[in-house]
Design a protein around this motif. Structure first.
Motif, short mmCIF file in Angstrom:
data_model
loop_
_atom_site.label_atom_id
_atom_site.label_comp_id
_atom_site.label_asym_id
_atom_site.label_seq_id
_atom_site.Cartn_x
_atom_site.Cartn_y
_atom_site.Cartn_z
N TRP A 110 11.29 34.16 31.03
CA TRP A 110 11.53 32.96 31.81
C TRP A 110 10.22 32.21 32.05
O TRP A 110 9.15 32.83 32.18
CB TRP A 110 12.14 33.31 33.16
CG TRP A 110 13.53 33.86 33.11
CD1 TRP A 110 14.41 33.79 32.07
CD2 TRP A 110 14.21 34.55 34.17
NE1 TRP A 110 15.59 34.40 32.39
CE2 TRP A 110 15.51 34.87 33.68
CE3 TRP A 110 13.88 34.92 35.45
CZ2 TRP A 110 16.45 35.55 34.44
CZ3 TRP A 110 14.81 35.59 36.23
CH2 TRP A 110 16.09 35.91 35.72
N ARG A 111 10.31 30.90 32.16
CA ARG A 111 9.16 30.05 32.47
C ARG A 111 9.24 29.62 33.93
O ARG A 111 10.25 29.06 34.36
CB ARG A 111 9.14 28.82 31.56
CG ARG A 111 7.99 27.86 31.83
CD ARG A 111 8.04 26.69 30.87
NE ARG A 111 9.23 25.87 31.06
CZ ARG A 111 9.31 24.86 31.92
NH1 ARG A 111 8.26 24.54 32.69
NH2 ARG A 111 10.42 24.15 32.02
N LEU A 112 8.19 29.88 34.69
CA LEU A 112 8.20 29.54 36.11
C LEU A 112 7.98 28.05 36.30
O LEU A 112 6.99 27.49 35.80
CB LEU A 112 7.11 30.33 36.85
CG LEU A 112 7.18 30.25 38.38
CD1 LEU A 112 8.41 31.00 38.90
CD2 LEU A 112 5.92 30.82 39.02
N THR B 104 0.77 29.19 35.65
CA THR B 104 2.06 28.67 35.21
C THR B 104 2.22 27.16 35.35
O THR B 104 3.12 26.58 34.74
CB THR B 104 3.20 29.33 36.01
OG1 THR B 104 3.08 28.96 37.40
CG2 THR B 104 3.14 30.85 35.88
N LEU C 299 8.70 37.80 35.03
CA LEU C 299 8.93 36.61 34.20
C LEU C 299 8.85 36.95 32.72
O LEU C 299 9.70 36.52 31.92
CB LEU C 299 7.89 35.53 34.54
CG LEU C 299 8.04 34.84 35.89
CD1 LEU C 299 6.77 34.07 36.23
CD2 LEU C 299 9.25 33.89 35.90
N THR D 83 13.06 28.14 36.66
CA THR D 83 12.93 29.39 37.40
C THR D 83 12.03 29.17 38.60
O THR D 83 10.97 28.55 38.48
CB THR D 83 12.33 30.50 36.53
OG1 THR D 83 13.10 30.64 35.33
CG2 THR D 83 12.30 31.83 37.26
N HIS E 4 16.89 31.94 38.63
CA HIS E 4 16.82 31.30 37.31
C HIS E 4 18.11 30.56 37.01
O HIS E 4 19.21 31.11 37.18
CB HIS E 4 16.59 32.38 36.24
CG HIS E 4 16.60 31.86 34.84
ND1 HIS E 4 15.56 31.14 34.31
CD2 HIS E 4 17.54 31.97 33.86
CE1 HIS E 4 15.83 30.83 33.06
NE2 HIS E 4 17.03 31.32 32.76
N LEU F 143 12.92 36.06 42.19
CA LEU F 143 13.05 35.05 41.15
C LEU F 143 14.50 34.57 41.11
O LEU F 143 15.43 35.39 41.19
CB LEU F 143 12.68 35.62 39.78
CG LEU F 143 11.22 36.00 39.54
CD1 LEU F 143 11.09 36.64 38.17
CD2 LEU F 143 10.32 34.78 39.65
#
Length: 255
Positions: free
Chosen positions: A47-49, A72, A42, A27, A20, A18
């Motif tokens: 965090w938002r993908l 997502t 996540l 991300t 970010h 990942l």
């Protein structure tokens, strides 16, 4: 600010990564061997993908892509040349193309050898390069589709990156790769110290990646085929670099 990096162990010995961007909240994940560990990471970081980046078509790198996209809504990016055997791409790129994760621009590097459509993602500001099964920690991928000449050229392209670049490969093969490297350079002090450090990290269950490119240049035999000592070690003191590389790869395949 540079991208934040999180290494995500998957399956038996795979890695996803990942990255970010704090400023934008964007991300990306590089490869999705399975969705569960990526989703857990996540959630742990809140965090938002936004993006899924694919390096090559092998199942142990893409089999979680469609599930993760469904969960997502992330944009999927991969090699245009391999679009016919990848999950549906929202963005198809080729060598030299740019892509962004948040405010950082990355670049696509064409690195055939392991597969013909293999690409790497280089983010120079953050000093990160996601090489999957091309340049691996202390090794390189098997030549399933490409030739030794192609893989050698790909590794030379990666070797030319700044030496403080962190190489992010797709597998935890480091200990085995170092054991093989020691058969060629048993007296290499950097190789000896790296092997001890890797053994300690694995005993604690700690990933051995990412790794600085400088360490690879000092210990990875596939980046050292041009050296007279390596040529002598494989009995080819007068051979060209590609021939020596091919011999090293053949020996690793039998190791």
């Amino acid at each position: 600010m540079p991208l934040q990096l999180v290494t995500v162990p998957c399956l038996a010995d795979n890695y996803a990564y990942l990255i970010h961007d704090t400023d934008t909240g964007h991300t990306a994940v590089i490869d999705v061997p399975e969705p569960g560990p990526v989703l857990a990471a996540l959630e742990a970081h809140q965090w938002r993908l936004t993006d899924i980046l694919i390096t090559h078509h092998h199942d142990d790198h893409i089999q979680g892509v469609d599930s993760l996209r469904a969960r997502t809504g992330a944009r999927v990016t991969g090699a245009a040349a391999d679009a016919h055997r990848l999950p549906r791409l929202d963005l198809a790129l080729a060598d030299g193309d740019s892509l962004s994760v948040g405010s950082e621009q990355g670049k696509v590097l064409d690195v055939p050898g392991h597969t013909l459509g293999h690409i790497a993602f280089h983010f120079p500001q953050s000093r990160l390069c996601f090489t999957a099964d091309s340049l691996m920690a202390a090794g390189c991928g098997r030549l399933f589709e490409g030739s030794a000449r192609q893989m050698h050229a790909s590794l030379q392209k990666l070797a030319a990156l700044p030496p403080d670049t962190l190489i992010c490969p797709g597998h935890e093969y480091t200990a085995a790769n170092l054991r093989f490297a020691a058969t060629l350079e048993p007296g290499n002090p950097r190789l000896i110290s790296r092997s001890a450090e890797v053994a300690e990290r694995r005993a604690k269950g700690i990933p051995t990646v990412p790794v600085p490119l400088a360490e690879e240049l000092a210990t990875n035999p596939f980046l050292r085929a041009h050296l007279p000592a390596l040529k002598t070690a494989v009995g080819l003191p007068d051979a060209d670099d590609v021939t020596v590389f091919a011999e090293i790869r053949a020996r690793k395949d039998r190791f």
